[in-house]
Design an enzyme around this catalytic site. Sequence first.
Site, PDB file in Angstrom:
ATOM      1  N   CYS A 124      18.884 -17.362   8.258  1.00  0.00           N
ATOM      2  CA  CYS A 124      18.106 -18.471   7.705  1.00  0.00           C
ATOM      3  C   CYS A 124      17.038 -17.960   6.740  1.00  0.00           C
ATOM      4  O   CYS A 124      16.569 -16.837   6.875  1.00  0.00           O
ATOM      5  CB  CYS A 124      17.409 -19.228   8.819  1.00  0.00           C
ATOM      6  N   ARG A 145      21.015 -14.431   1.318  1.00  0.00           N
ATOM      7  CA  ARG A 145      20.999 -14.203   2.770  1.00  0.00           C
ATOM      8  C   ARG A 145      22.152 -14.924   3.468  1.00  0.00           C
ATOM      9  O   ARG A 145      22.411 -14.684   4.634  1.00  0.00           O
ATOM     10  CB  ARG A 145      19.672 -14.708   3.360  1.00  0.00           C
ATOM     11  N   TRP A 179      21.532 -20.677   8.438  1.00  0.00           N
ATOM     12  CA  TRP A 179      22.760 -19.958   8.819  1.00  0.00           C
ATOM     13  C   TRP A 179      22.937 -20.331  10.283  1.00  0.00           C
ATOM     14  O   TRP A 179      22.169 -19.895  11.141  1.00  0.00           O
ATOM     15  CB  TRP A 179      22.559 -18.457   8.596  1.00  0.00           C
ATOM     16  N   ASN A 185      13.565 -19.429  11.717  1.00  0.00           N
ATOM     17  CA  ASN A 185      14.613 -18.413  11.606  1.00  0.00           C
ATOM     18  C   ASN A 185      14.526 -17.581  12.879  1.00  0.00           C
ATOM     19  O   ASN A 185      13.446 -17.118  13.237  1.00  0.00           O
ATOM     20  CB  ASN A 185      14.345 -17.544  10.367  1.00  0.00           C
ATOM     21  N   GLY A 186      15.640 -17.419  13.589  1.00  0.00           N
ATOM     22  CA  GLY A 186      15.627 -16.645  14.838  1.00  0.00           C
ATOM     23  C   GLY A 186      16.367 -17.403  15.926  1.00  0.00           C
ATOM     24  O   GLY A 186      17.113 -18.339  15.641  1.00  0.00           O
ATOM     25  N   GLU A 196      37.294   3.783  12.966  1.00  0.00           N
ATOM     26  CA  GLU A 196      36.354   3.007  12.165  1.00  0.00           C
ATOM     27  C   GLU A 196      35.681   3.898  11.120  1.00  0.00           C
ATOM     28  O   GLU A 196      35.491   3.490   9.970  1.00  0.00           O
ATOM     29  CB  GLU A 196      35.325   2.330  13.085  1.00  0.00           C
ATOM     30  N   LYS A 198      35.885   3.184   7.102  1.00  0.00           N
ATOM     31  CA  LYS A 198      34.674   3.006   6.287  1.00  0.00           C
ATOM     32  C   LYS A 198      34.722   3.918   5.069  1.00  0.00           C
ATOM     33  O   LYS A 198      34.440   3.509   3.952  1.00  0.00           O
ATOM     34  CB  LYS A 198      33.484   3.338   7.174  1.00  0.00           C
ATOM     35  N   GLU A 247      37.376   2.748   2.524  1.00  0.00           N
ATOM     36  CA  GLU A 247      37.005   1.490   1.874  1.00  0.00           C
ATOM     37  C   GLU A 247      36.062   1.692   0.702  1.00  0.00           C
ATOM     38  O   GLU A 247      36.233   1.084  -0.344  1.00  0.00           O
ATOM     39  CB  GLU A 247      36.290   0.567   2.878  1.00  0.00           C
ATOM     40  N   HIS A 294      50.434  18.005  17.196  1.00  0.00           N
ATOM     41  CA  HIS A 294      51.732  17.371  16.957  1.00  0.00           C
ATOM     42  C   HIS A 294      51.945  17.041  15.479  1.00  0.00           C
ATOM     43  O   HIS A 294      52.718  16.131  15.168  1.00  0.00           O
ATOM     44  CB  HIS A 294      51.863  16.117  17.826  1.00  0.00           C
ATOM     45  N   LYS A 319      35.747  -9.642   1.279  1.00  0.00           N
ATOM     46  CA  LYS A 319      34.984  -9.734   2.520  1.00  0.00           C
ATOM     47  C   LYS A 319      35.755 -10.528   3.566  1.00  0.00           C
ATOM     48  O   LYS A 319      35.734 -10.223   4.744  1.00  0.00           O
ATOM     49  CB  LYS A 319      33.626 -10.390   2.230  1.00  0.00           C
TER      50      LYS A 319
HETATM   51  C1  G6P Z   1      38.468  -7.731   5.544  1.00  0.00           C
HETATM   52  C2  G6P Z   1      37.073  -7.135   5.453  1.00  0.00           C
HETATM   53  C3  G6P Z   1      36.812  -6.221   6.648  1.00  0.00           C
HETATM   54  C4  G6P Z   1      37.023  -6.981   7.930  1.00  0.00           C
HETATM   55  C5  G6P Z   1      38.402  -7.633   7.989  1.00  0.00           C
HETATM   56  C6  G6P Z   1      38.500  -8.602   9.146  1.00  0.00           C
HETATM   57  O1  G6P Z   1      39.405  -6.717   5.393  1.00  0.00           O
HETATM   58  O2  G6P Z   1      36.928  -6.411   4.251  1.00  0.00           O
HETATM   59  O3  G6P Z   1      35.485  -5.725   6.600  1.00  0.00           O
HETATM   60  O4  G6P Z   1      36.871  -6.114   9.020  1.00  0.00           O
HETATM   61  O5  G6P Z   1      38.646  -8.392   6.800  1.00  0.00           O
HETATM   62  O6  G6P Z   1      37.610  -9.648   8.899  1.00  0.00           O
HETATM   63  P1  G6P Z   1      36.994 -10.574  10.003  1.00  0.00           P
HETATM   64  O7  G6P Z   1      36.102 -11.500   9.235  1.00  0.00           O
HETATM   65  O8  G6P Z   1      38.138 -11.295  10.666  1.00  0.00           O
HETATM   66  O9  G6P Z   1      36.258  -9.726  10.960  1.00  0.00           O
END
Ligand code: G6P
Length: 607
Positions: free
Chosen positions: A2, A27, A74, A100-101, A480, A484, A487, A503, A602
Site C-alpha cells: 500500500c 509499489r 495492495w 499500510n501494514g 533456486e 537465479k 535468469e 554419475h 514476471k
Molecule cells: C515466471 C517468473 C518467476 C516465477 C514463475 C512462477 O517464470 O519469472 O519468477 O517463479 O513465473 O510464477 P508464480 O507467480 O506462479 O510464482
Amino acid sequence: MCGIVGYIGDKKVAPILINGLKKLEYRGYDSSGVAIFGDNNLDVIKCKGRLSILESKVLENMPSGTMGIGHTRWATHGEPNDVNSHPHISNSGKIAVVHNGIIENYLKLKEFLQSQGYDFKSDTDTEVVAHLVEYHYKGNLIEAVIESINEIEGSYALGVICSDCPTEFIAARKDSPLIVGLGKGENFIASDIPAILEYTREIYILEDKEIVHLTKDDVKVYNIHGAEVKKEIFNVTWDVSSAEKSGYEHFMMKEMFEEPKVIKDTISPRIENDKIVLDNVSISKEDLDNIDKIYIVACGTAYHAGVVGKYIIEKLARIPVEIDIASEFRYRDPLISDRNLVIIISQSGETLDTLVALKESKKRGAKILSIVNVVGSSIARESENVLYTWAGPEISVASTKAYNAQLAALYLIAFDFAYKKGRLDEATYKSCIKELKSLPSKTEEVLANKEIIQKFASQHYNAKSIFFIGRGLDYALSMEGSLKLKEISYIHSEAYAGGELKHGTIALIEKGTLVICPVTQDDLVDKMISNIREVKARGAVVMAITQKKNKDMEKTADVVINIPDIDPLVAPVIAVTPLQLFAYYMAVEKGCDVDKPRNLAKSVTVE
Ligand code: G6P
C-alpha cells in the site's frame, strides 16, 4: 504494498494526492482512494482498479479542500473492491483512516467494537482502526490515535484525519514505512520519498511507534508515551528513479533487503500464544488423517520453494509428498483423488499452468491449499484454503523476497501439520516456533555480509558455466541459486545433488570451474566436504555457504560465506539470500538489465 500520501496546507489537496499516489504506483496496487476535508465534512472517493479511474472520478467532482489523505491499496485482508479500498471511515463519518501494514489482532478488536455497536462495512483489518479511533475520540485526535495504537498489534503506517479537526492531522508508524515532508506553510506524509519529492526535499524519517501531529505550519513527533521526540531533518539528494528504489540501484536489491520484513509479516500474524494458527486454512487433524499423499505443484521459483516443502513436510509430518512442475502435472493424468491434498504455490496467483493444475486437482476431488502472494488473484479465488505470503508486490522479474515468504509459509504448514499429527512434542514444537521467530534478524545478518559476495562476483563474472551442488535441503536451495543466476546473468548453470557428482557432472569440472556449495545440513557436512575436495582436486574454485560454527569449511573451500548458526531444518530461509546476492552481483558486473532480464516475464499467463 500500500501507498500513503497526506497533505495539509493552503493548496487544493486533490491534485497533490493524485500526483503523489501516481509516484507510488511502482509499489503495486489494486485500488485507490482519497478522503478530503471540505465544507465541514469528509469527501471520500475510492474505487477498485487503475489510478486513472480514481483520477477521473476526482476530476468530475473536484473537492476544494486543502487537507486530505490518499491511498493505493495492495489487498491483504479482503479482496480488491470499492468497499475494501481505503480510506476507511468511522460510523459517524468523522474519522478517515489510511493504513499500510497488517493489524494482527483485528478480529479481537472487531468483536469488541461490534459489541459497542460499531457496524463494519468492509472485510479489511484497517476498518477497525477507524472505529477504534472514533471510540477513543473525546475531542483530542492525537490522544485517540495514541490510545488506539496502544491496543493494536501488528504493523502499521497510518494517516488519520477527523472532520472536527480541519487544521490538523495525525500519522503513526510501526514496521511499515512512513516519512514526513516538511514544506513552507504546508506539510506532507508519505509511504515513500518519490510521492513528495516535487514539493520538498526536507523530510523526517519516522521510527517505530512514533506519532506525528501535523498542521500546515508545524510538525511535532511524539513517542508512544506522548513525549515529544526531536527529529533530525534528512535532506534528499536522490532523483525520483532512485527514490522509488529507496536509494538502491535496482528493485531486486531493494526486495532482497525487504526479506527480513516479509518473513516477519508472513510468520508473526500466524503465531498466537506460541501456537501456529493458519488463517483461511481449515485442515483439521481428521482431514490430515484422511490424506494419503500431498502433491505440491508450482512453476519456477515457486516450484523450488515446493522442493523445500516436500523435504520438510515429509520429515516432520511424515506424510508422503510428491513435488511437481505444474506444466508436467496437468498433462500427466495425475493419480489424484479425495484422499490427496494439493498445495499450490504461486507468487502472482495467475500462472496459467499452475491455475490449470489446481482446477484439474479440484475436479478429481483433492483438497486444495494455496500459498499465494496476490490477494484476490485467480488461484486464490479458486482455492478453498489460501495461506497468503505477505511479501508485498515484487517488481523485479527475478523472484527473491517472495521465495523467502513462500518458504516461511511452508514451514508454518509443516510445523502445523506435524503438530496436529502428533509428530512434534510440545517442547520441539515450541523450539520450532522460536527458530521461525529468529529468521528475520538472522536474514539481516546475512544481508550485512553482502560485500564478500560482491567481491567474489567481481572476480568471477566472466565464468562460462557454474555448478551448484548441495545435499538434502541444500540441493533444493542449489536449484533456486542456479535458476537465479541463469535468469539475470545469462550464465549457464546447473544444480546437482552432491551424491550425483560422480554419475556424470564431475566430467565437466576442470581448472577454474566455479562451484557454489550451500552446506547447512549438519548430518551432511562431512559428505559435502568430500564433494568439495573431489571438485577442488580437479581444479574447481569453490564458494561455500555455511553456518559460522562449521569452522572446517575455511580449510576446504576457497571462499566461505558465513550465515548465522541456525537449526539446519529452517536454514534454507536464510541461506538462499547469499545465492540471490551472488546472482545479483554477477549480473551487475556483466552489465545486465537486472530487474528486466531478457525474454522473461514476471507472470506467465500463457502456456
Ligand atoms: C515466471 C517468473 C518467476 C516465477 C514463475 C512462477 O517464470 O519469472 O519468477 O517463479 O513465473 O510464477 P508464480 O507467480 O506462479 O510464482
